[in-house]
Design a protein around this motif. Structure first.
Motif, PDB file in Angstrom:
ATOM      1  N   GLY A   9       0.847  -1.183   0.000  1.00  0.00           N
ATOM      2  CA  GLY A   9       0.000   0.000   0.000  1.00  0.00           C
ATOM      3  C   GLY A   9       0.880   1.230   0.000  1.00  0.00           C
ATOM      4  O   GLY A   9       1.799   1.339   0.834  1.00  0.00           O
ATOM      5  N   ALA A  35      -3.300  -1.169  -2.849  1.00  0.00           N
ATOM      6  CA  ALA A  35      -4.059   0.061  -2.633  1.00  0.00           C
ATOM      7  C   ALA A  35      -3.119   1.248  -2.502  1.00  0.00           C
ATOM      8  O   ALA A  35      -1.913   1.089  -2.255  1.00  0.00           O
ATOM      9  CB  ALA A  35      -4.933  -0.056  -1.384  1.00  0.00           C
ATOM     10  N   VAL A  36      -3.680   2.422  -2.670  1.00  0.00           N
ATOM     11  CA  VAL A  36      -2.957   3.675  -2.480  1.00  0.00           C
ATOM     12  C   VAL A  36      -3.805   4.590  -1.605  1.00  0.00           C
ATOM     13  O   VAL A  36      -5.021   4.383  -1.458  1.00  0.00           O
ATOM     14  CB  VAL A  36      -2.650   4.373  -3.823  1.00  0.00           C
ATOM     15  CG1 VAL A  36      -1.761   3.504  -4.693  1.00  0.00           C
ATOM     16  CG2 VAL A  36      -3.940   4.735  -4.548  1.00  0.00           C
ATOM     17  N   CYS A  53      -6.058  -0.838  -8.716  1.00  0.00           N
ATOM     18  CA  CYS A  53      -5.960  -1.059  -7.277  1.00  0.00           C
ATOM     19  C   CYS A  53      -7.058  -0.291  -6.562  1.00  0.00           C
ATOM     20  O   CYS A  53      -7.778   0.506  -7.164  1.00  0.00           O
ATOM     21  CB  CYS A  53      -4.589  -0.606  -6.763  1.00  0.00           C
ATOM     22  SG  CYS A  53      -4.335   1.185  -6.824  1.00  0.00           S
ATOM     23  N   ARG A  54      -7.181  -0.534  -5.274  1.00  0.00           N
ATOM     24  CA  ARG A  54      -8.115   0.238  -4.465  1.00  0.00           C
ATOM     25  C   ARG A  54      -7.453   1.554  -4.054  1.00  0.00           C
ATOM     26  O   ARG A  54      -6.213   1.661  -4.043  1.00  0.00           O
ATOM     27  CB  ARG A  54      -8.531  -0.562  -3.234  1.00  0.00           C
ATOM     28  CG  ARG A  54      -9.308  -1.832  -3.582  1.00  0.00           C
ATOM     29  CD  ARG A  54      -9.792  -2.543  -2.343  1.00  0.00           C
ATOM     30  NE  ARG A  54      -8.768  -3.315  -1.678  1.00  0.00           N
ATOM     31  CZ  ARG A  54      -8.391  -4.544  -2.025  1.00  0.00           C
ATOM     32  NH1 ARG A  54      -8.925  -5.129  -3.088  1.00  0.00           N
ATOM     33  NH2 ARG A  54      -7.474  -5.191  -1.322  1.00  0.00           N
ATOM     34  N   SER A  55      -8.262   2.540  -3.703  1.00  0.00           N
ATOM     35  CA  SER A  55      -7.700   3.815  -3.248  1.00  0.00           C
ATOM     36  C   SER A  55      -8.470   4.320  -2.045  1.00  0.00           C
ATOM     37  O   SER A  55      -9.672   4.068  -1.900  1.00  0.00           O
ATOM     38  CB  SER A  55      -7.730   4.858  -4.372  1.00  0.00           C
ATOM     39  OG  SER A  55      -9.031   5.342  -4.597  1.00  0.00           O
ATOM     40  N   TYR A  56      -7.757   5.037  -1.201  1.00  0.00           N
ATOM     41  CA  TYR A  56      -8.328   5.583   0.025  1.00  0.00           C
ATOM     42  C   TYR A  56      -7.878   7.030   0.181  1.00  0.00           C
ATOM     43  O   TYR A  56      -6.854   7.440  -0.371  1.00  0.00           O
ATOM     44  CB  TYR A  56      -7.883   4.756   1.237  1.00  0.00           C
ATOM     45  CG  TYR A  56      -8.247   3.297   1.147  1.00  0.00           C
ATOM     46  CD1 TYR A  56      -9.524   2.852   1.448  1.00  0.00           C
ATOM     47  CD2 TYR A  56      -7.296   2.359   0.737  1.00  0.00           C
ATOM     48  CE1 TYR A  56      -9.857   1.501   1.363  1.00  0.00           C
ATOM     49  CE2 TYR A  56      -7.606   1.014   0.642  1.00  0.00           C
ATOM     50  CZ  TYR A  56      -8.897   0.589   0.951  1.00  0.00           C
ATOM     51  OH  TYR A  56      -9.224  -0.741   0.855  1.00  0.00           O
ATOM     52  N   LEU A  62      -6.545   3.154   4.692  1.00  0.00           N
ATOM     53  CA  LEU A  62      -5.734   2.150   4.001  1.00  0.00           C
ATOM     54  C   LEU A  62      -5.328   1.023   4.944  1.00  0.00           C
ATOM     55  O   LEU A  62      -5.265  -0.151   4.544  1.00  0.00           O
ATOM     56  CB  LEU A  62      -4.505   2.818   3.389  1.00  0.00           C
ATOM     57  CG  LEU A  62      -3.518   1.916   2.647  1.00  0.00           C
ATOM     58  CD1 LEU A  62      -3.055   2.580   1.350  1.00  0.00           C
ATOM     59  CD2 LEU A  62      -2.305   1.577   3.524  1.00  0.00           C
ATOM     60  N   ASP A  65      -7.252  -2.234   5.221  1.00  0.00           N
ATOM     61  CA  ASP A  65      -7.204  -3.180   4.103  1.00  0.00           C
ATOM     62  C   ASP A  65      -6.296  -4.354   4.491  1.00  0.00           C
ATOM     63  O   ASP A  65      -5.082  -4.206   4.598  1.00  0.00           O
ATOM     64  CB  ASP A  65      -6.669  -2.487   2.849  1.00  0.00           C
ATOM     65  CG  ASP A  65      -6.906  -3.281   1.583  1.00  0.00           C
ATOM     66  OD1 ASP A  65      -6.732  -4.518   1.636  1.00  0.00           O
ATOM     67  OD2 ASP A  65      -7.259  -2.681   0.551  1.00  0.00           O
ATOM     68  N   ILE A  68      -2.894  -5.797   2.632  1.00  0.00           N
ATOM     69  CA  ILE A  68      -1.644  -5.032   2.590  1.00  0.00           C
ATOM     70  C   ILE A  68      -0.680  -5.550   3.639  1.00  0.00           C
ATOM     71  O   ILE A  68      -0.970  -5.556   4.834  1.00  0.00           O
ATOM     72  CB  ILE A  68      -1.918  -3.531   2.803  1.00  0.00           C
ATOM     73  CG1 ILE A  68      -2.741  -2.969   1.644  1.00  0.00           C
ATOM     74  CG2 ILE A  68      -0.600  -2.762   2.935  1.00  0.00           C
ATOM     75  CD1 ILE A  68      -3.215  -1.551   1.865  1.00  0.00           C
ATOM     76  N   VAL A  71       3.588  -1.215   3.878  1.00  0.00           N
ATOM     77  CA  VAL A  71       3.103   0.147   3.635  1.00  0.00           C
ATOM     78  C   VAL A  71       4.288   1.046   3.318  1.00  0.00           C
ATOM     79  O   VAL A  71       5.263   1.091   4.075  1.00  0.00           O
ATOM     80  CB  VAL A  71       2.340   0.705   4.852  1.00  0.00           C
ATOM     81  CG1 VAL A  71       1.960   2.169   4.620  1.00  0.00           C
ATOM     82  CG2 VAL A  71       1.095  -0.122   5.123  1.00  0.00           C
ATOM     83  N   ARG A  92       1.995  -3.660  10.179  1.00  0.00           N
ATOM     84  CA  ARG A  92       2.545  -3.699   8.827  1.00  0.00           C
ATOM     85  C   ARG A  92       4.043  -3.470   8.841  1.00  0.00           C
ATOM     86  O   ARG A  92       4.569  -2.735   9.683  1.00  0.00           O
ATOM     87  CB  ARG A  92       1.903  -2.629   7.936  1.00  0.00           C
ATOM     88  CG  ARG A  92       0.407  -2.649   7.835  1.00  0.00           C
ATOM     89  CD  ARG A  92      -0.189  -4.021   7.536  1.00  0.00           C
ATOM     90  NE  ARG A  92      -1.488  -3.952   6.930  1.00  0.00           N
ATOM     91  CZ  ARG A  92      -2.638  -3.719   7.572  1.00  0.00           C
ATOM     92  NH1 ARG A  92      -2.624  -3.531   8.883  1.00  0.00           N
ATOM     93  NH2 ARG A  92      -3.789  -3.670   6.916  1.00  0.00           N
TER      94      ARG A  92
END
Length: 352
Positions: A9, A35-36, A53-56, A62, A65, A68, A71, A92
């Protein structure tokens, strides 16, 4: 050897986040950008479209998620410490952009947080992997120029900047932006801890309230010294032919990013010197002619892989960190020494 992809992420999609970390991982087979996170909806939309990808909007979102594993923190410098610790506490592994932190105390707290969480903290000092640096380190270690006693680095440019890195509240300034790369390389070339520093920081051309010109003189415990100039307020044309000068007891290495010239002699091929106390008929500076040799080569050293190669090797194959958090902490200590006594203390605290 595990072949499982690392789910990553990336937090912050600016110059470093998008231009470095996304580009360095998006096409790798051993990473997957899950994700980003970024405050700008336009950037998030671009990431979703291009990276699938997913985004937040925030780091907090994030971290919820569960896919991930790693990070990457590419937020403004003053937020590196708080954001990295938040991700570590969430279980993480963390990659944090340089500078690792804006104070030594903050760097220490990040190292402690990683140990408490039993997670890895990787500091993105990617110039440690640069083959120009591995070349310079190889020259010093080879002994071809003898005992290293002085280093010179000159990085001139003239750039009137007005982005977020020109503001102290963001941890900006040339010393925090470009400085960590070269302070890191100098520390490793010196071969001994830095014990004395004199710094001169000025704001000349850029907007904001931080330095755009850095001059520093460093002395290591072993007596070796380094003069470093990194400036965004020097328009020198033509550019100096050499960025680096390494001075040894029987040779000098001059290098830019592409090529290097080494002037050296073999000390076993010259006679020992004995000082003459008294007048001489020559009425001259007495000296020996030396059997100088010169070689010009590409300034390219051993390939030690790249930053994300090492991250993967550490997480999947239990390899050693090429850049330890403790070595990155030393960069912050030396930067703090350079700032001491100047008008740019650089002690910004992120409000998160």
């Amino acid at each position: 050897m595990s072949t499982k992809k690392i789910g990553i992420g990336i937090v912050g999609l600016g110059r470093a986040g998008w231009g470095i970390h996304v580009q360095d991982t998006r096409r790798r087979r051993d990473y997957r950008i899950v994700a980003v996170a970024d405050p700008l909806p336009e950037r998030r939309a671009q990431a979703e479209r291009e990276l699938r990808c997913r985004s937040y909007e925030s780091l907090s979102q994030l971290l919820k998620d569960t896919e991930i594993e790693l990070v990457t923190i590419a937020t403004p410098s003053a937020a590196h410490g708080p954001d990295a610790k938040k991700a570590l506490r969430a279980g993480r592994h963390v990659v944090v952009e340089k500078p690792m932190a804006v104070t030594v105390r903050e760097a220490d707290s990040m190292i402690a947080a990683a140990k408490k969480a039993r997670r890895k903290l990787f500091v993105h000092q990617n110039y440690r992997f640069d083959r120009n640096y591995t070349y310079l380190k190889g020259v010093v270690d080879s002994g071809i120029i003898g005992k290293l006693f002085a280093i010179q680095l000159h990085m001139p440019a003239f750039t009137r900047r007005y982005d977020w890195q020109t503001l102290a509240k963001n941890g900006g300034g040339v010393l925090n932006n470009t400085g960590p790369h070269y302070v890191d390389q100098i520390i490793n070339l010196l071969g001994s801890p830095v014990v004395e520093v004199m710094g001169d920081l000025q704001r000349i051309a850029s907007a904001g309230d931080v330095e755009d010109h850095v001059a520093a003189f460093l002395r290591a415990r072993n007596g070796c010294t380094a003069q470093m100039t990194i400036s965004s307020a020097q328009n020198i044309t033509p550019m100096p032919p050499y960025r680096w000068v390494l001075c040894g007891s029987h040779g000098t290495c001059m290098a830019n990013h592409e090529s290097s010239t080494i002037n050296y002699f073999h000390p076993n091929k010259v006679k020992p010197l004995k000082a003459i106390d008294g007048p001489v008929m020559s009425r001259a500076y007495e000296h020996n002619d030396l059997p100088w040799r010169t070689k010009t080569v590409k300034a390219v050293g051993p390939n030690v892989g790249n930053f994300y190669d090492n991250v993967h090797a550490v997480l999947r194959n239990r390899a050693k960190l090429h850049v330890t958090p403790e070595s990155a902490r030393e960069i912050i200590r030396v930067i703090a020494m350079i700032r001491k006594g100047t008008d740019f203390p650089g002690r910004a605290i992120a409000k998160r």
